[in-house]
Design a protein around this motif. Structure first.
Motif, PDB file in Angstrom:
ATOM      1  N   UNK A  37      35.785 -19.282   0.333  1.00 18.01           N
ATOM      2  CA  UNK A  37      36.943 -20.123   0.038  1.00 18.01           C
ATOM      3  C   UNK A  37      37.430 -20.769   1.339  1.00 18.01           C
ATOM      4  N   UNK A  38      36.568 -21.614   1.884  1.00 14.19           N
ATOM      5  CA  UNK A  38      36.881 -22.305   3.140  1.00 14.19           C
ATOM      6  C   UNK A  38      36.843 -23.799   2.854  1.00 14.19           C
ATOM      7  N   UNK A  39      38.004 -24.436   2.950  1.00 13.83           N
ATOM      8  CA  UNK A  39      38.090 -25.851   2.602  1.00 13.83           C
ATOM      9  C   UNK A  39      38.527 -26.737   3.756  1.00 13.83           C
ATOM     10  N   UNK A  40      38.870 -26.116   4.880  1.00 15.54           N
ATOM     11  CA  UNK A  40      39.267 -26.885   6.057  1.00 15.54           C
ATOM     12  C   UNK A  40      38.816 -26.145   7.313  1.00 15.54           C
ATOM     13  N   UNK A  41      38.852 -26.828   8.423  1.00 14.67           N
ATOM     14  CA  UNK A  41      38.451 -26.197   9.681  1.00 14.67           C
ATOM     15  C   UNK A  41      39.381 -25.037  10.030  1.00 14.67           C
ATOM     16  N   UNK A  42      40.658 -25.164   9.705  1.00 12.50           N
ATOM     17  CA  UNK A  42      41.608 -24.092   9.996  1.00 12.50           C
ATOM     18  C   UNK A  42      41.268 -22.811   9.223  1.00 12.50           C
ATOM     19  N   UNK A  43      40.626 -22.968   8.065  1.00 10.90           N
ATOM     20  CA  UNK A  43      40.238 -21.806   7.264  1.00 10.90           C
ATOM     21  C   UNK A  43      39.132 -20.983   7.929  1.00 10.90           C
ATOM     22  N   UNK A  44      38.532 -21.510   8.996  1.00 11.12           N
ATOM     23  CA  UNK A  44      37.462 -20.787   9.697  1.00 11.12           C
ATOM     24  C   UNK A  44      37.998 -19.647  10.562  1.00 11.12           C
ATOM     25  N   UNK A  45      39.299 -19.603  10.768  1.00 14.18           N
ATOM     26  CA  UNK A  45      39.884 -18.565  11.618  1.00 14.18           C
ATOM     27  C   UNK A  45      39.530 -17.179  11.078  1.00 14.18           C
ATOM     28  N   UNK A  46      38.941 -16.362  11.961  1.00 14.50           N
ATOM     29  CA  UNK A  46      38.537 -15.012  11.585  1.00 14.50           C
ATOM     30  C   UNK A  46      37.180 -14.942  10.916  1.00 14.50           C
ATOM     31  N   UNK A  47      36.510 -16.080  10.745  1.00 10.54           N
ATOM     32  CA  UNK A  47      35.218 -16.128  10.061  1.00 10.54           C
ATOM     33  C   UNK A  47      34.057 -16.123  11.063  1.00 10.54           C
ATOM     34  N   UNK A  48      32.854 -15.847  10.530  1.00  6.95           N
ATOM     35  CA  UNK A  48      31.650 -15.845  11.371  1.00  6.95           C
ATOM     36  C   UNK A  48      30.923 -17.186  11.258  1.00  6.95           C
ATOM     37  N   UNK A  49      30.455 -17.689  12.408  1.00 11.58           N
ATOM     38  CA  UNK A  49      29.709 -18.948  12.445  1.00 11.58           C
ATOM     39  C   UNK A  49      28.385 -18.711  13.163  1.00 11.58           C
ATOM     40  N   UNK A  50      27.291 -18.994  12.490  1.00 13.95           N
ATOM     41  CA  UNK A  50      25.965 -18.841  13.088  1.00 13.95           C
ATOM     42  C   UNK A  50      25.641 -20.058  13.940  1.00 13.95           C
TER      43      UNK A  50
END
Length: 313
Positions: free
Chosen positions: A122-135
């Protein structure tokens, strides 16, 4: 007197014919083979087209194309002398020179790099990436683009969890299997992800940045000047072809030769390719600043330190 003039004319004719013959022989002389490394990205397509359409052969040049799944594998091949040049990036050029292995950037390339999220997140904006993992692929163009996208959203490394996955196909697989929340991928593999439901949040095109380049080892620049000039003549012919012909005329062969997934045939959007040109100085300076701010290189390189205009006139 007439006899002397006739003899002199004959000598001149013989000399002229001999010179023309020698010149013709020289112009058709076989050049050394160029070994070029590519990745699974749209940057590589002009090179594939130049080979497929016979443009390299038109210049009496043999080009051996080597495919790599990661920037690290490509850079190892450069340093071991297995390839003369490669589709690469400004970061790799700086790293190589900083480590004592000299390479020269000879032109920019045209590719796009996308930051995507897993379809189930449930990520719809760049701000929603906070706390998420990015490969990502660590210390490469991929990480740079990721950082620039995060910066745009006011996020830093502390806000997300970067997962280093050098091999691009593996990075795609982990994104699609939900092993990571997001990933940054080159356009071709990003297309596969989006076909399977992943969402693209932002990309390098939207940011107006282009750190992708073609580079050659200094050894190749010194010893294969004629070959690199011939390479770029063929490259520019390929760009003309790509911008003139419909994608249907070449996409099947490009997918086969470039190792691209077959399912992207209809969905893949190609950039408007440019004839060989030098990278933008601002792009170069921004990359060097990123590298020095992170303490990744010892030297603060100027544009002229790493970029040569010898082959782009």
């Amino acid at each position: 007197m007439k006899k002397i003039v006739s003899v002199m004319l004959l000598i001149i004719m013989i000399f002229t014919i001999s010179s023309c013959s020698k010149e013709k022989e020289t112009s058709s002389e076989k050049l050394q083979t160029l070994n070029i490394g590519i990745l699974q990205d749209t940057d590589s397509i002009p090179i594939l087209i130049a080979k497929e359409q016979g443009y390299f052969k038109d210049e009496n040049l043999d080009v051996n194309i080597e495919q790599f799944k990661s920037a690290q594998e490509r850079d190892s091949a450069l340093q071991s002398g297995k390839i003369d040049g490669a589709i690469s990036d400004i970061m790799a050029a700086a790293f190589a020179n900083d480590g004592g292995f000299n390479v020269k950037i000879t032109s920019l390339t045209n590719g796009t790099y996308d930051l995507l999220v897993n379809k189930d997140e449930n990520i719809n904006s760049l701000q929603d990436l906070k706390g998420k993992s990015i490969a990502i692929s660590k210390n490469t163009l991929i990480e740079y683009v990721t950082d620039m996208i995060l910066k745009k959203a006011g996020l830093t490394d502390k806000d997300i969890n970067k997962v280093s996955i050098p091999q691009m196909p593996t990075r795609l697989e982990m994104l699609q299997n939900g092993k990571v929340d997001a990933a940054t991928l080159p356009n071709a593999l990003a297309t596969v992800a989006m076909m399977n439901g992943s969402k693209m949040l932002d990309n390098s095109n939207n940011l107006g940045i282009n750190p992708g380049v073609l580079l050659f080892t200094s050894s190749a620049v010194d010893s294969k000047k004629s070959e690199i000039k011939a390479f770029y003549i063929a490259y520019n012919k390929a760009v003309d072809y790509l911008n003139k012909e419909p994608k249907s005329a070449y996409i099947d062969k490009v997918i086969e030769d470039g190792g691209f997934p077959k399912e992207i045939k209809d969905a893949l959007k190609l950039p408007v390719y440019q004839k060989a040109a030098l990278p933008d100085k601002k792009d170069f300076d921004d990359v060097i600043k990123w590298l020095t701010d992170k303490g990744l290189i010892k030297n603060n390189y100027n544009y002229s330190d790493l970029v040569t205009d010898e082959f782009i006139k």
